[in-house]
Design a protein around this motif. Structure first.
Motif, PDB file in Angstrom:
ATOM      1  N   PHE A 126      14.970   6.772  19.045  1.00  0.00           N
ATOM      2  CA  PHE A 126      14.144   6.469  17.868  1.00  0.00           C
ATOM      3  C   PHE A 126      15.032   6.137  16.676  1.00  0.00           C
ATOM      4  O   PHE A 126      16.104   6.719  16.500  1.00  0.00           O
ATOM      5  N   CYS A 127      14.546   5.242  15.859  1.00  0.00           N
ATOM      6  CA  CYS A 127      15.259   4.862  14.648  1.00  0.00           C
ATOM      7  C   CYS A 127      14.398   5.297  13.468  1.00  0.00           C
ATOM      8  O   CYS A 127      13.274   4.812  13.320  1.00  0.00           O
ATOM      9  N   VAL A 128      14.927   6.227  12.689  1.00  0.00           N
ATOM     10  CA  VAL A 128      14.147   6.770  11.570  1.00  0.00           C
ATOM     11  C   VAL A 128      14.701   6.188  10.275  1.00  0.00           C
ATOM     12  O   VAL A 128      15.878   6.380   9.953  1.00  0.00           O
ATOM     13  N   PHE A 129      13.882   5.476   9.541  1.00  0.00           N
ATOM     14  CA  PHE A 129      14.294   4.923   8.240  1.00  0.00           C
ATOM     15  C   PHE A 129      13.660   5.761   7.134  1.00  0.00           C
ATOM     16  O   PHE A 129      12.456   6.017   7.159  1.00  0.00           O
ATOM     17  N   ILE A 130      14.527   6.165   6.185  1.00  0.00           N
ATOM     18  CA  ILE A 130      14.003   6.975   5.072  1.00  0.00           C
ATOM     19  C   ILE A 130      14.128   6.150   3.790  1.00  0.00           C
ATOM     20  O   ILE A 130      15.223   5.709   3.430  1.00  0.00           O
ATOM     21  N   TYR A 131      13.013   5.915   3.133  1.00  0.00           N
ATOM     22  CA  TYR A 131      12.986   5.087   1.918  1.00  0.00           C
ATOM     23  C   TYR A 131      12.853   5.986   0.694  1.00  0.00           C
ATOM     24  O   TYR A 131      12.089   6.935   0.711  1.00  0.00           O
TER      25      TYR A 131
ATOM     26  N   GLU B 286       0.818  -1.204   0.000  1.00  0.00           N
ATOM     27  CA  GLU B 286       0.000   0.000   0.000  1.00  0.00           C
ATOM     28  C   GLU B 286       0.860   1.267   0.000  1.00  0.00           C
ATOM     29  O   GLU B 286       0.560   2.230  -0.712  1.00  0.00           O
ATOM     30  N   PHE B 287       1.947   1.265   0.779  1.00  0.00           N
ATOM     31  CA  PHE B 287       2.808   2.462   0.829  1.00  0.00           C
ATOM     32  C   PHE B 287       3.394   2.724  -0.561  1.00  0.00           C
ATOM     33  O   PHE B 287       3.434   3.851  -1.040  1.00  0.00           O
ATOM     34  N   SER B 288       3.837   1.654  -1.238  1.00  0.00           N
ATOM     35  CA  SER B 288       4.434   1.817  -2.569  1.00  0.00           C
ATOM     36  C   SER B 288       3.387   2.294  -3.573  1.00  0.00           C
ATOM     37  O   SER B 288       3.673   3.097  -4.452  1.00  0.00           O
ATOM     38  N   ARG B 289       2.189   1.795  -3.436  1.00  0.00           N
ATOM     39  CA  ARG B 289       1.130   2.155  -4.394  1.00  0.00           C
ATOM     40  C   ARG B 289       0.783   3.640  -4.323  1.00  0.00           C
ATOM     41  O   ARG B 289       0.639   4.306  -5.343  1.00  0.00           O
ATOM     42  N   ILE B 290       0.665   4.191  -3.116  1.00  0.00           N
ATOM     43  CA  ILE B 290       0.156   5.569  -3.001  1.00  0.00           C
ATOM     44  C   ILE B 290       1.237   6.629  -3.213  1.00  0.00           C
ATOM     45  O   ILE B 290       0.929   7.775  -3.501  1.00  0.00           O
ATOM     46  N   LEU B 291       2.511   6.233  -3.078  1.00  0.00           N
ATOM     47  CA  LEU B 291       3.587   7.223  -3.219  1.00  0.00           C
ATOM     48  C   LEU B 291       3.855   7.575  -4.677  1.00  0.00           C
ATOM     49  O   LEU B 291       3.812   6.709  -5.555  1.00  0.00           O
TER      50      LEU B 291
ATOM     51  N   ASN C 191      10.465  -4.977  -2.054  1.00  0.00           N
ATOM     52  CA  ASN C 191      10.825  -4.139  -3.205  1.00  0.00           C
ATOM     53  C   ASN C 191      11.369  -2.767  -2.862  1.00  0.00           C
ATOM     54  O   ASN C 191      11.792  -2.039  -3.740  1.00  0.00           O
ATOM     55  N   ILE C 192      11.300  -2.377  -1.612  1.00  0.00           N
ATOM     56  CA  ILE C 192      11.847  -1.063  -1.263  1.00  0.00           C
ATOM     57  C   ILE C 192      12.885  -1.250  -0.153  1.00  0.00           C
ATOM     58  O   ILE C 192      12.785  -2.172   0.659  1.00  0.00           O
ATOM     59  N   THR C 193      13.885  -0.368  -0.170  1.00  0.00           N
ATOM     60  CA  THR C 193      14.921  -0.468   0.864  1.00  0.00           C
ATOM     61  C   THR C 193      15.192   0.917   1.451  1.00  0.00           C
ATOM     62  O   THR C 193      15.133   1.916   0.737  1.00  0.00           O
TER      63      THR C 193
END
Ligand SMILES: C[S@@+](CC[C@H](N)C(=O)[O-])C[C@H]1O[C@@H](n2cnc3c(N)ncnc32)[C@H](O)[C@@H]1O
Ligand SMILES: [Zn+2]
Length: 265
Positions: free
Chosen positions: A260-265, A162-167, A206-208
């Motif tokens: 906190f661990c912030v991941f940016i894709y 869902e995240f990949s679809r809407i971005l 599919n995303i890293t």
């Protein structure tokens, strides 16, 4: 925001007096607080409830005191660094809306947020802050494909598809998980052998993540009320026996690490 779609048929939803309607006639009324329930009618009544009012209120009271603002400031700086003129931002599993509200105050953007919990969304919408809030399920986000510039997602379940679809193609996903030392002092009080968090990003196909940032500090909880509110926000609250909970309630103040661990894709 014009990217919200009908959860029944997927057509665009348009504003119509106090409701939103799609071309096929599916209609979703605005609650008096201004939010839209986009789950209504698509799931069995009562089958999805989410966090209750007490949890929503204690989260609000805790966050409003600014205890997690080092994380808020990091999010604002990541978003500002993108230098987008008026990005479309979505706060996924927005809770009572603290982060979307504060970011909207500092960044010129179109902000939406959703959560499965009606109580959380109701509180978020009461802020009347120019953000659009709706009740929805993460597994079927009622938002058009490739319509969002920045998605942020804090301490909540992950849904890669869902995240990949809407971005949008060049969109950014920011996801936050607890760092290894997050609330360690609290865990030391509750458990004989407290463990550290593993800091692993959610598993994806599919995303890293392009980048991992650590945001760490100490907070001083100055009352029993704040200790209790923080505890209620954690998963430990449900896993801890009444006897162990008592140990924590004997404290009037507490210094706790936030990590906190912030991941940016
Ligand atoms: C730990 S809270 C974090 C809330 C907010 N992101 C914050 O940091 O204040 C997790 C949130 O995820 C929401 N949630 C859990 N499962 C969900 C789902 N399937 N769809 C939408 N929201 C969900 C809960 O209702 C809750 O508000
Ligand atoms: Zn429809």
């Amino acid at each position: 925001m014009n990217s919200i779609i009908c959860p029944v048929c997927g057509e665009e939803l348009r504003e119509e007096s106090r409701s939103m309607k799609c071309g096929k006639g599916h209609c979703f009324d605005r609650a008096k607080e201004g939010y839209i329930n986009l789950i209504a009618g698509t799931h069995k009544k009562g089958s999805l409830i989410g966090d209750n009012r007490d949890m929503a209120l204690s989260r609000r009271s805790f966050l409003e005191k600014g205890y997690f603002d080092i994380l808020l400031n990091e999010l604002i700086s990541i978003i500002k660094d993108k230098s987008l003129p008026c990005p479309h931002i979505l706060d996924i599993c927005c809770g009572e809306g603290y982060y979307s509200h504060k970011i909207k105050e500092k960044v010129n953007c179109e902000m939406c947020g959703f959560d499965i919990s009606k109580e959380m969304v109701r509180l978020a919408a009461k802020r009347k802050n120019g953000c659009e809030y709706f009740v929805a399920n993460l597994s079927r986000i009622p938002v058009r494909d490739k319509s969002i510039d920045i998605v942020f997602h804090l301490f909540a379940p992950f849904h890669e598809k869902e995240f990949s679809r809407i971005l949008k193609d060049k969109g950014t996903l920011i996801t936050v998980v607890a760092g290894e030392n997050h609330l360690f002092e609290l865990k030391e009080i509750l458990y004989d052998t407290p463990y550290k968090n593993d800091e692993m990003p959610p598993e994806t196909e599919n995303i890293t993540p392009k980048e991992k940032r650590k945001v760490t500090g100490k907070i001083h909880l100055s009352s029993k009320e704040d200790i209790d509110a923080l505890f209620r926000m954690t998963p430990y609250y449900y896993r801890t026996s009444d006897r162990d909970k008592e140990k924590l309630f004997s404290f009037n103040e507490l210094d706790v690490t936030v990590d906190f661990c912030v991941f940016i894709y």
